[in-house]
Write an enzyme that holds these catalytic residues in place. Structure first.
Site, short mmCIF file in Angstrom:
data_model
loop_
_atom_site.label_atom_id
_atom_site.label_comp_id
_atom_site.label_asym_id
_atom_site.label_seq_id
_atom_site.Cartn_x
_atom_site.Cartn_y
_atom_site.Cartn_z
CE LYS A 1 38.98 27.00 33.78
NZ LYS A 1 38.13 27.63 34.80
CG ASN A 2 36.14 29.65 31.86
OD1 ASN A 2 36.37 28.87 32.79
ND2 ASN A 2 36.87 30.72 31.63
CB VAL B 1 39.49 41.83 33.60
CG1 VAL B 1 38.34 41.03 34.18
CG2 VAL B 1 39.11 42.40 32.23
CG ASP C 1 40.86 33.55 31.48
OD1 ASP C 1 40.85 34.38 32.41
OD2 ASP C 1 40.06 32.59 31.42
NE ARG D 1 34.00 33.85 40.63
CZ ARG D 1 33.73 34.76 41.57
NH1 ARG D 1 34.23 34.63 42.78
NH2 ARG D 1 32.97 35.77 41.31
CG ASP E 1 42.54 30.22 38.49
OD1 ASP E 1 43.13 29.25 39.00
OD2 ASP E 1 42.15 30.23 37.32
C1 UD1 Z 1 35.11 34.24 34.26
C2 UD1 Z 1 36.10 33.15 33.95
C3 UD1 Z 1 37.52 33.65 34.11
C4 UD1 Z 1 37.73 34.92 33.32
C5 UD1 Z 1 36.67 35.95 33.64
C6 UD1 Z 1 36.74 37.21 32.80
C7 UD1 Z 1 34.90 31.16 34.65
C8 UD1 Z 1 34.83 30.02 35.60
N1 UD1 Z 1 35.89 32.03 34.86
O1 UD1 Z 1 35.24 34.55 35.64
O2 UD1 Z 1 38.41 32.64 33.65
O3 UD1 Z 1 39.01 35.44 33.63
O4 UD1 Z 1 35.35 35.38 33.45
O5 UD1 Z 1 36.69 36.88 31.45
O6 UD1 Z 1 34.14 31.27 33.71
N2 UD1 Z 1 32.93 41.55 39.40
C9 UD1 Z 1 32.40 42.34 40.39
N3 UD1 Z 1 31.21 41.94 40.96
C10 UD1 Z 1 30.55 40.81 40.59
C11 UD1 Z 1 31.12 40.01 39.57
C12 UD1 Z 1 32.32 40.41 39.00
O7 UD1 Z 1 32.94 43.38 40.75
O8 UD1 Z 1 29.47 40.53 41.13
C13 UD1 Z 1 34.21 41.97 38.74
C14 UD1 Z 1 35.37 41.04 39.02
O9 UD1 Z 1 36.01 41.35 40.22
C15 UD1 Z 1 36.24 41.26 37.80
C16 UD1 Z 1 35.25 41.55 36.70
O10 UD1 Z 1 34.02 41.92 37.33
O11 UD1 Z 1 37.05 42.40 37.99
C17 UD1 Z 1 35.00 40.39 35.76
O12 UD1 Z 1 34.54 39.27 36.47
P1 UD1 Z 1 33.62 38.15 35.80
O13 UD1 Z 1 33.43 38.46 34.34
O14 UD1 Z 1 32.42 37.98 36.66
O15 UD1 Z 1 34.54 36.87 35.92
P2 UD1 Z 1 34.13 35.40 36.39
O16 UD1 Z 1 32.79 35.06 35.87
O17 UD1 Z 1 34.41 35.25 37.85
#
Ligand code: UD1
Length: 425
Positions: free
Chosen positions: A23-24, A328, A306, A93, A117
Protein backbone atom coordinates in the site's frame (compact mmCIF):
# COMPACT_ATOMS: atom_id res chain seq x y z
CA UNK A 1 -25.17 0.10 7.56
CA UNK A 2 -21.82 -0.29 9.29
CA UNK A 3 -19.92 -3.55 9.22
CA UNK A 4 -18.12 -5.54 11.85
CA UNK A 5 -16.20 -8.78 12.06
CA UNK A 6 -17.16 -11.64 14.37
CA UNK A 7 -13.82 -13.18 15.30
CA UNK A 8 -14.06 -16.66 16.85
CA UNK A 9 -11.31 -17.24 19.38
CA UNK A 10 -9.11 -20.30 19.67
CA UNK A 11 -7.78 -20.67 16.13
CA UNK A 12 -4.32 -22.03 15.31
CA UNK A 13 -3.27 -20.61 11.94
CA UNK A 14 -1.56 -22.96 9.49
CA UNK A 15 -0.88 -22.92 5.76
CA UNK A 16 0.38 -20.52 3.12
CA UNK A 17 -0.59 -16.94 2.35
CA UNK A 18 0.50 -14.75 -0.53
CA UNK A 19 1.26 -11.06 -0.06
CA UNK A 20 0.70 -8.61 -2.94
CA UNK A 21 2.04 -5.09 -3.56
CA UNK A 22 2.66 -2.62 -0.74
CA UNK A 23 0.00 0.00 0.00
CA UNK A 24 2.64 2.51 1.02
CA UNK A 25 4.44 2.02 -2.28
CA UNK A 26 1.65 1.74 -4.85
CA UNK A 27 -0.01 5.03 -3.87
CA UNK A 28 3.27 6.94 -4.31
CA UNK A 29 4.05 5.14 -7.58
CA UNK A 30 0.63 6.26 -8.83
CA UNK A 31 1.57 9.86 -7.93
CA UNK A 32 4.93 9.48 -9.71
CA UNK A 33 3.02 8.72 -12.94
CA UNK A 34 2.10 12.44 -13.01
CA UNK A 35 5.71 13.19 -13.94
CA UNK A 36 5.51 11.65 -17.43
CA UNK A 37 3.04 12.32 -20.21
CA UNK A 38 1.53 9.06 -21.54
CA UNK A 39 0.46 5.78 -19.99
CA UNK A 40 2.26 4.34 -16.95
CA UNK A 41 1.35 0.79 -15.95
CA UNK A 42 1.72 -0.45 -12.37
CA UNK A 43 1.37 -4.17 -11.65
CA UNK A 44 1.02 -6.30 -8.49
CA UNK A 45 -1.29 -3.62 -7.02
CA UNK A 46 -3.23 -4.58 -3.90
CA UNK A 47 -7.06 -4.65 -4.09
CA UNK A 48 -7.62 -2.18 -1.27
CA UNK A 49 -9.86 0.86 -0.91
CA UNK A 50 -6.96 3.36 -1.00
CA UNK A 51 -6.08 2.50 -4.64
CA UNK A 52 -9.42 3.70 -6.14
CA UNK A 53 -9.26 6.71 -3.79
CA UNK A 54 -5.82 7.62 -5.14
CA UNK A 55 -7.17 7.07 -8.67
CA UNK A 56 -9.82 9.72 -7.91
CA UNK A 57 -7.11 12.12 -6.76
CA UNK A 58 -5.25 11.63 -10.06
CA UNK A 59 -8.47 12.02 -12.07
CA UNK A 60 -9.05 15.35 -10.32
CA UNK A 61 -5.91 16.74 -11.99
CA UNK A 62 -6.87 15.37 -15.41
CA UNK A 63 -5.45 11.84 -15.60
CA UNK A 64 -7.34 8.90 -17.02
CA UNK A 65 -7.03 5.95 -14.62
CA UNK A 66 -8.08 2.33 -15.21
CA UNK A 67 -7.98 -0.31 -12.49
CA UNK A 68 -8.05 -3.82 -13.89
CA UNK A 69 -7.67 -6.35 -11.06
CA UNK A 70 -4.05 -5.93 -9.92
CA UNK A 71 -3.02 -3.62 -12.76
CA UNK A 72 -3.41 0.16 -12.63
CA UNK A 73 -2.95 2.19 -15.84
CA UNK A 74 -2.56 5.93 -15.52
CA UNK A 75 -2.62 8.14 -18.59
CA UNK A 76 -1.20 11.56 -17.88
CA UNK A 77 -2.29 14.21 -20.41
CA UNK A 78 -0.10 16.98 -21.82
CA UNK A 79 -2.31 19.52 -20.01
CA UNK A 80 -2.45 18.66 -16.34
CA UNK A 81 -4.30 20.70 -13.70
CA UNK A 82 -2.25 21.93 -10.74
CA UNK A 83 -5.24 21.78 -8.36
CA UNK A 84 -5.80 18.49 -6.53
CA UNK A 85 -8.93 18.99 -4.51
CA UNK A 86 -10.91 15.75 -4.91
CA UNK A 87 -12.99 14.65 -1.90
CA UNK A 88 -10.72 11.59 -1.84
CA UNK A 89 -7.82 13.82 -0.71
CA UNK A 90 -9.15 13.93 2.83
CA UNK A 91 -9.50 10.15 3.04
CA UNK A 92 -5.88 9.12 2.69
CA UNK A 93 -2.50 10.41 3.75
CA UNK A 94 -0.71 9.42 0.55
CA UNK A 95 -2.76 11.98 -1.42
CA UNK A 96 -0.21 14.60 -0.34
CA UNK A 97 2.32 12.79 -2.53
CA UNK A 98 0.90 14.52 -5.62
CA UNK A 99 2.47 17.73 -4.28
CA UNK A 100 6.08 16.93 -5.29
CA UNK A 101 5.25 15.67 -8.81
CA UNK A 102 2.92 18.64 -9.53
CA UNK A 103 5.49 21.18 -8.38
CA UNK A 104 8.20 19.31 -10.33
CA UNK A 105 6.18 19.13 -13.54
CA UNK A 106 4.02 22.28 -13.49
CA UNK A 107 6.02 24.48 -11.08
CA UNK A 108 2.82 25.09 -9.15
CA UNK A 109 0.39 23.08 -7.06
CA UNK A 110 -2.66 23.57 -4.90
CA UNK A 111 -3.17 20.38 -2.94
CA UNK A 112 -5.89 19.87 -0.32
CA UNK A 113 -4.49 18.85 3.06
CA UNK A 114 -4.53 15.08 3.36
CA UNK A 115 -6.47 12.81 5.72
CA UNK A 116 -5.51 9.27 6.65
CA UNK A 117 -5.08 7.38 9.89
CA UNK A 118 -5.60 9.17 13.20
CA UNK A 119 -2.27 8.12 14.67
CA UNK A 120 -1.01 11.49 15.94
CA UNK A 121 0.19 14.83 14.65
CA UNK A 122 1.23 14.67 10.98
CA UNK A 123 2.63 18.08 9.97
CA UNK A 124 4.01 18.91 6.51
CA UNK A 125 6.79 21.31 7.52
CA UNK A 126 9.59 19.12 6.16
CA UNK A 127 7.77 18.66 2.83
CA UNK A 128 7.37 22.43 2.53
CA UNK A 129 10.92 23.27 3.64
CA UNK A 130 12.33 20.85 1.08
CA UNK A 131 10.31 22.43 -1.73
CA UNK A 132 11.43 25.88 -0.58
CA UNK A 133 15.08 24.78 -0.81
CA UNK A 134 14.36 23.73 -4.41
CA UNK A 135 13.17 27.27 -5.13
CA UNK A 136 9.40 27.12 -4.56
CA UNK A 137 7.26 29.16 -2.21
CA UNK A 138 4.94 27.14 -0.04
CA UNK A 139 2.11 28.09 2.32
CA UNK A 140 -1.03 26.59 3.80
CA UNK A 141 -4.05 28.53 2.52
CA UNK A 142 -7.75 27.70 2.95
CA UNK A 143 -7.07 24.05 3.78
CA UNK A 144 -4.60 23.54 0.92
CA UNK A 145 -0.84 23.43 0.50
CA UNK A 146 -0.05 26.07 -2.13
CA UNK A 147 3.37 25.90 -3.81
CA UNK A 148 4.78 27.87 -6.71
CA UNK A 149 8.16 28.37 -8.40
CA UNK A 150 9.63 30.21 -11.37
CA UNK A 151 11.93 27.26 -11.89
CA UNK A 152 13.27 24.53 -9.60
CA UNK A 153 16.98 24.18 -8.93
CA UNK A 154 19.04 21.51 -7.20
CA UNK A 155 19.84 22.02 -3.51
CA UNK A 156 21.39 20.46 -0.43
CA UNK A 157 18.54 19.43 1.87
CA UNK A 158 18.89 18.08 5.43
CA UNK A 159 15.77 16.55 6.90
CA UNK A 160 15.26 16.98 10.67
CA UNK A 161 13.84 13.44 10.76
CA UNK A 162 13.89 10.73 8.07
CA UNK A 163 10.25 11.36 7.09
CA UNK A 164 8.92 8.94 4.48
CA UNK A 165 6.44 11.39 2.94
CA UNK A 166 8.85 14.36 2.90
CA UNK A 167 11.59 12.25 1.27
CA UNK A 168 9.13 11.13 -1.41
CA UNK A 169 7.76 14.58 -2.18
CA UNK A 170 11.19 16.21 -2.35
CA UNK A 171 12.54 13.36 -4.48
CA UNK A 172 9.64 13.59 -6.94
CA UNK A 173 10.07 17.37 -7.28
CA UNK A 174 13.88 17.16 -7.58
CA UNK A 175 13.94 14.69 -10.50
CA UNK A 176 12.85 17.49 -12.86
CA UNK A 177 14.80 20.33 -11.15
CA UNK A 178 17.83 21.86 -12.80
CA UNK A 179 21.09 20.59 -11.30
CA UNK A 180 21.95 18.30 -8.40
CA UNK A 181 19.90 17.77 -5.25
CA UNK A 182 21.22 15.94 -2.22
CA UNK A 183 18.71 14.82 0.43
CA UNK A 184 20.47 14.00 3.69
CA UNK A 185 18.90 12.06 6.57
CA UNK A 186 16.50 10.70 3.94
CA UNK A 187 14.10 7.87 4.81
CA UNK A 188 15.52 4.43 3.94
CA UNK A 189 12.27 2.46 3.75
CA UNK A 190 12.09 -0.21 0.99
CA UNK A 191 9.13 1.74 -0.43
CA UNK A 192 11.47 4.71 -1.06
CA UNK A 193 13.83 2.40 -2.93
CA UNK A 194 10.83 1.17 -4.95
CA UNK A 195 9.86 4.71 -6.00
CA UNK A 196 13.48 5.52 -6.83
CA UNK A 197 13.61 2.36 -8.96
CA UNK A 198 10.47 3.34 -10.88
CA UNK A 199 11.69 6.93 -11.35
CA UNK A 200 14.97 5.48 -12.65
CA UNK A 201 13.05 3.40 -15.21
CA UNK A 202 11.29 6.62 -16.23
CA UNK A 203 14.67 8.25 -16.92
CA UNK A 204 15.45 9.96 -13.60
CA UNK A 205 19.03 9.94 -12.31
CA UNK A 206 19.01 8.95 -8.65
CA UNK A 207 21.73 7.33 -6.58
CA UNK A 208 21.81 6.22 -2.94
CA UNK A 209 18.24 4.86 -2.79
CA UNK A 210 17.85 2.80 0.39
CA UNK A 211 20.59 4.83 2.16
CA UNK A 212 20.23 8.06 4.13
CA UNK A 213 21.78 10.18 1.35
CA UNK A 214 19.87 10.45 -1.91
CA UNK A 215 21.52 12.25 -4.81
CA UNK A 216 19.39 13.38 -7.76
CA UNK A 217 20.69 14.81 -11.04
CA UNK A 218 17.75 16.68 -12.54
CA UNK A 219 16.64 15.75 -16.08
CA UNK A 220 14.46 17.69 -18.53
CA UNK A 221 11.69 15.10 -18.87
CA UNK A 222 10.60 11.60 -17.89
CA UNK A 223 8.89 8.91 -19.93
CA UNK A 224 6.16 6.51 -18.80
CA UNK A 225 7.08 2.98 -17.73
CA UNK A 226 5.71 -0.35 -16.49
CA UNK A 227 6.62 -1.19 -12.90
CA UNK A 228 5.85 -4.01 -10.44
CA UNK A 229 5.14 -2.91 -6.86
CA UNK A 230 7.28 -4.54 -4.12
CA UNK A 231 5.53 -6.92 -1.72
CA UNK A 232 3.91 -5.39 1.35
CA UNK A 233 6.29 -5.98 4.28
CA UNK A 234 3.73 -4.68 6.78
CA UNK A 235 1.10 -7.18 5.60
CA UNK A 236 3.78 -9.93 5.55
CA UNK A 237 4.71 -9.07 9.13
CA UNK A 238 1.04 -9.12 10.13
CA UNK A 239 0.85 -12.80 9.08
CA UNK A 240 4.12 -13.51 10.91
CA UNK A 241 2.70 -12.09 14.15
CA UNK A 242 -0.57 -13.96 13.55
CA UNK A 243 1.37 -17.23 13.33
CA UNK A 244 3.33 -16.48 16.51
CA UNK A 245 0.27 -15.38 18.49
CA UNK A 246 -1.83 -18.43 17.58
CA UNK A 247 1.05 -20.90 18.01
CA UNK A 248 0.63 -21.65 14.32
CA UNK A 249 2.75 -22.50 11.30
CA UNK A 250 2.40 -20.03 8.42
CA UNK A 251 4.39 -19.65 5.20
CA UNK A 252 4.27 -16.16 3.69
CA UNK A 253 5.18 -15.60 0.02
CA UNK A 254 5.47 -12.47 -2.14
CA UNK A 255 7.54 -10.43 0.30
CA UNK A 256 11.31 -10.03 0.62
CA UNK A 257 12.40 -11.34 4.07
CA UNK A 258 15.34 -8.86 4.01
CA UNK A 259 12.71 -6.13 4.51
CA UNK A 260 11.67 -7.86 7.75
CA UNK A 261 14.98 -8.85 9.30
CA UNK A 262 14.40 -7.16 12.66
CA UNK A 263 10.79 -8.35 12.87
CA UNK A 264 11.75 -11.96 12.22
CA UNK A 265 14.60 -11.69 14.74
CA UNK A 266 12.13 -10.45 17.39
CA UNK A 267 9.86 -13.41 16.66
CA UNK A 268 12.84 -15.79 17.01
CA UNK A 269 13.49 -14.26 20.43
CA UNK A 270 9.84 -14.92 21.26
CA UNK A 271 10.45 -18.61 20.51
CA UNK A 272 9.39 -18.88 16.87
CA UNK A 273 11.24 -21.08 14.39
CA UNK A 274 11.76 -18.86 11.36
CA UNK A 275 12.93 -20.00 7.92
CA UNK A 276 13.58 -17.44 5.18
CA UNK A 277 13.47 -17.99 1.41
CA UNK A 278 15.74 -15.47 -0.29
CA UNK A 279 13.74 -12.70 -1.96
CA UNK A 280 10.56 -14.80 -1.86
CA UNK A 281 9.14 -15.20 1.63
CA UNK A 282 9.46 -16.93 4.98
CA UNK A 283 7.89 -19.47 7.35
CA UNK A 284 7.06 -18.85 11.02
CA UNK A 285 6.34 -21.78 13.35
CA UNK A 286 5.54 -21.14 16.99
CA UNK A 287 5.64 -24.43 18.91
CA UNK A 288 5.09 -23.06 22.46
CA UNK A 289 3.55 -20.03 24.15
CA UNK A 290 5.57 -16.94 23.01
CA UNK A 291 8.14 -15.46 25.41
CA UNK A 292 7.93 -11.74 26.17
CA UNK A 293 10.16 -9.46 24.04
CA UNK A 294 10.76 -5.67 24.13
CA UNK A 295 10.04 -3.52 21.05
CA UNK A 296 11.17 0.01 20.09
CA UNK A 297 9.69 1.70 17.01
CA UNK A 298 12.06 3.68 14.77
CA UNK A 299 12.37 4.61 11.10
CA UNK A 300 13.58 1.75 8.84
CA UNK A 301 15.62 -0.39 9.39
CA UNK A 302 14.22 -0.06 12.93
CA UNK A 303 11.00 -1.75 14.02
CA UNK A 304 8.15 -0.11 12.04
CA UNK A 305 5.62 1.99 13.95
CA UNK A 306 2.96 0.39 11.74
CA UNK A 307 3.74 -2.92 13.46
CA UNK A 308 3.50 -1.59 17.00
CA UNK A 309 -0.11 -2.81 17.51
CA UNK A 310 1.02 -6.34 16.64
CA UNK A 311 3.92 -6.07 19.11
CA UNK A 312 1.40 -5.08 21.80
CA UNK A 313 -1.01 -7.86 20.78
CA UNK A 314 1.75 -10.50 20.85
CA UNK A 315 3.04 -9.24 24.20
CA UNK A 316 -0.45 -9.43 25.67
CA UNK A 317 -0.48 -13.24 25.30
CA UNK A 318 3.26 -13.87 25.87
CA UNK A 319 4.88 -15.37 28.93
CA UNK A 320 6.42 -12.46 30.86
CA UNK A 321 6.46 -8.66 30.70
CA UNK A 322 7.29 -6.56 27.60
CA UNK A 323 8.19 -2.90 27.28
CA UNK A 324 7.07 -1.27 24.03
CA UNK A 325 8.44 2.17 23.14
CA UNK A 326 6.74 4.31 20.45
CA UNK A 327 9.04 6.92 18.93
CA UNK A 328 7.19 7.91 15.75
CA UNK A 329 3.42 8.37 16.29
CA UNK A 330 2.33 9.15 19.84
CA UNK A 331 -1.40 8.47 19.35
CA UNK A 332 -0.82 4.86 18.30
CA UNK A 333 -1.11 3.79 21.94
CA UNK A 334 -4.88 4.42 21.70
CA UNK A 335 -4.92 0.83 20.53
CA UNK A 336 -4.02 -0.28 24.05
CA UNK A 337 -7.37 0.95 25.42
CA UNK A 338 -9.10 -1.52 23.11
CA UNK A 339 -6.67 -4.28 24.10
CA UNK A 340 -7.57 -3.67 27.75
CA UNK A 341 -11.23 -4.33 26.83
CA UNK A 342 -10.01 -7.73 25.64
CA UNK A 343 -8.43 -8.44 29.01
CA UNK A 344 -4.85 -7.36 28.22
CA UNK A 345 -2.80 -6.33 31.26
CA UNK A 346 -1.27 -3.18 29.74
CA UNK A 347 -0.63 0.41 30.70
CA UNK A 348 1.13 3.35 29.10
CA UNK A 349 3.36 6.10 30.41
CA UNK A 350 4.27 8.66 27.74
CA UNK A 351 6.18 6.90 24.95
CA UNK A 352 6.26 3.59 26.80
CA UNK A 353 3.82 0.76 27.33
CA UNK A 354 4.25 -2.09 29.76
CA UNK A 355 2.38 -5.26 28.87
CA UNK A 356 2.19 -8.27 31.17
CA UNK A 357 1.19 -11.34 29.21
CA UNK A 358 -1.94 -13.28 30.15
CA UNK A 359 -2.73 -16.92 29.23
CA UNK A 360 -5.87 -15.99 27.31
CA UNK A 361 -7.68 -12.82 26.29
CA UNK A 362 -11.40 -12.36 26.86
CA UNK A 363 -13.80 -11.55 23.99
CA UNK A 364 -15.46 -8.11 23.89
CA UNK A 365 -16.74 -5.56 21.36
CA UNK A 366 -13.79 -3.39 20.23
CA UNK A 367 -13.29 -0.53 17.78
CA UNK A 368 -10.56 -0.16 15.14
CA UNK A 369 -9.03 3.33 15.12
CA UNK A 370 -6.73 2.83 12.12
CA UNK A 371 -5.66 0.14 9.64
CA UNK A 372 -3.03 -1.58 11.78
CA UNK A 373 -4.91 -1.21 15.07
CA UNK A 374 -7.89 -2.88 13.36
CA UNK A 375 -5.80 -5.81 12.16
CA UNK A 376 -4.16 -6.07 15.60
CA UNK A 377 -7.58 -6.36 17.27
CA UNK A 378 -8.57 -9.17 14.90
CA UNK A 379 -5.38 -11.09 15.78
CA UNK A 380 -6.06 -10.50 19.48
CA UNK A 381 -9.61 -11.78 18.98
CA UNK A 382 -8.15 -15.04 17.65
CA UNK A 383 -6.47 -15.48 21.06
CA UNK A 384 -9.59 -14.68 23.12
CA UNK A 385 -12.31 -16.99 24.42
CA UNK A 386 -15.68 -16.63 22.64
CA UNK A 387 -16.52 -14.21 19.82
CA UNK A 388 -14.88 -10.79 19.60
CA UNK A 389 -16.75 -8.15 17.61
CA UNK A 390 -14.35 -5.78 15.81
CA UNK A 391 -16.11 -2.60 14.65
CA UNK A 392 -15.15 0.12 12.14
CA UNK A 393 -13.55 -2.46 9.87
CA UNK A 394 -13.49 -0.04 6.93
CA UNK A 395 -10.08 0.91 8.30
CA UNK A 396 -8.83 -2.65 7.73
CA UNK A 397 -10.22 -2.65 4.17
CA UNK A 398 -8.05 0.38 3.42
CA UNK A 399 -4.88 -1.64 3.91
CA UNK A 400 -5.45 -5.40 3.71
CA UNK A 401 -6.67 -7.11 0.54
CA UNK A 402 -8.88 -10.16 1.25
CA UNK A 403 -8.12 -9.95 4.96
CA UNK A 404 -10.97 -12.15 6.19
CA UNK A 405 -10.64 -14.64 3.32
CA UNK A 406 -6.91 -15.05 3.94
CA UNK A 407 -7.38 -15.60 7.68
CA UNK A 408 -10.22 -18.08 7.14
CA UNK A 409 -8.08 -19.99 4.64
CA UNK A 410 -5.40 -20.26 7.34
CA UNK A 411 -7.93 -21.85 9.72
CA UNK A 412 -9.50 -18.87 11.49
CA UNK A 413 -13.25 -18.38 11.71
CA UNK A 414 -14.18 -14.78 11.02
CA UNK A 415 -17.50 -13.56 9.65
CA UNK A 416 -18.03 -10.18 8.04
CA UNK A 417 -21.39 -8.95 9.31
CA UNK A 418 -23.31 -6.15 7.57
CA UNK A 419 -23.14 -4.77 4.03
CA UNK A 420 -20.50 -6.31 1.77
CA UNK A 421 -17.25 -4.37 1.41
CA UNK A 422 -14.56 -4.70 -1.25
CA UNK A 423 -13.95 -8.34 -0.35
CA UNK A 424 -17.58 -9.27 -0.86
CA UNK A 425 -18.20 -7.48 -4.13
C1 UD1 B 1 4.31 6.88 6.26
C2 UD1 B 1 3.33 5.74 6.18
C3 UD1 B 1 2.83 5.34 7.55
C4 UD1 B 1 4.00 5.07 8.48
C5 UD1 B 1 4.98 6.24 8.48
C6 UD1 B 1 6.24 6.00 9.29
C7 UD1 B 1 2.26 6.16 4.04
C8 UD1 B 1 1.01 6.52 3.33
N1 UD1 B 1 2.18 6.15 5.37
O1 UD1 B 1 3.60 8.00 6.75
O2 UD1 B 1 2.05 4.16 7.43
O3 UD1 B 1 3.51 4.87 9.79
O4 UD1 B 1 5.39 6.53 7.12
O5 UD1 B 1 6.88 4.84 8.85
O6 UD1 B 1 3.28 5.84 3.45
N2 UD1 B 1 6.84 14.67 10.44
C9 UD1 B 1 7.01 16.01 10.73
N3 UD1 B 1 7.00 16.90 9.68
C10 UD1 B 1 6.85 16.52 8.38
C11 UD1 B 1 6.67 15.14 8.10
C12 UD1 B 1 6.68 14.24 9.16
O7 UD1 B 1 7.17 16.39 11.88
O8 UD1 B 1 6.87 17.38 7.49
C13 UD1 B 1 6.87 13.68 11.55
C14 UD1 B 1 5.54 12.97 11.76
O9 UD1 B 1 4.70 13.71 12.59
C15 UD1 B 1 5.98 11.66 12.38
C16 UD1 B 1 7.33 11.39 11.73
O10 UD1 B 1 7.78 12.64 11.19
O11 UD1 B 1 6.18 11.82 13.77
C17 UD1 B 1 7.29 10.35 10.63
O12 UD1 B 1 6.40 10.73 9.62
P1 UD1 B 1 6.56 10.26 8.11
O13 UD1 B 1 7.73 9.32 7.99
O14 UD1 B 1 6.53 11.47 7.25
O15 UD1 B 1 5.23 9.42 7.89
P2 UD1 B 1 4.24 9.46 6.65
O16 UD1 B 1 5.00 9.59 5.39
O17 UD1 B 1 3.12 10.41 6.93
Amino acid sequence: MSEHFDVHGGARLTGEVEVVGAKNSVLKLMAAALLAEGTTTITNCPRILDVPLMADVLRSVGCHVEIDDDVVRITTPAELSHEASSGAMSKLRASVCVLGPLVGKLKKAVVALPGGDAIGSRPLDMHQNGLRKLGATSAIEHGCVVAQAEGLHGAQIWLDFPSVGATENILMAAVLAEGTTVIDNAAREPEIADIAAMLGEMGAKISGAGTSTLTVEGVAELKPTEHRVIGDRIVGATWAFAAAMTRGDVTVTGVDPHHLELVLEKLRLAGAEVTTYDGKGFRVRQPERPQSVDFVTLPYPGFATDLQPFAVALSSVSDGTSMITENVYEARFRFIEEMVRLGADARTDGHHAVVRGVEQLSSAPVWASDIRAGAGLVLAGLCADGITEVWDVFHIDRGYPHFVENLNRLGARIDRVGTSGPEGG
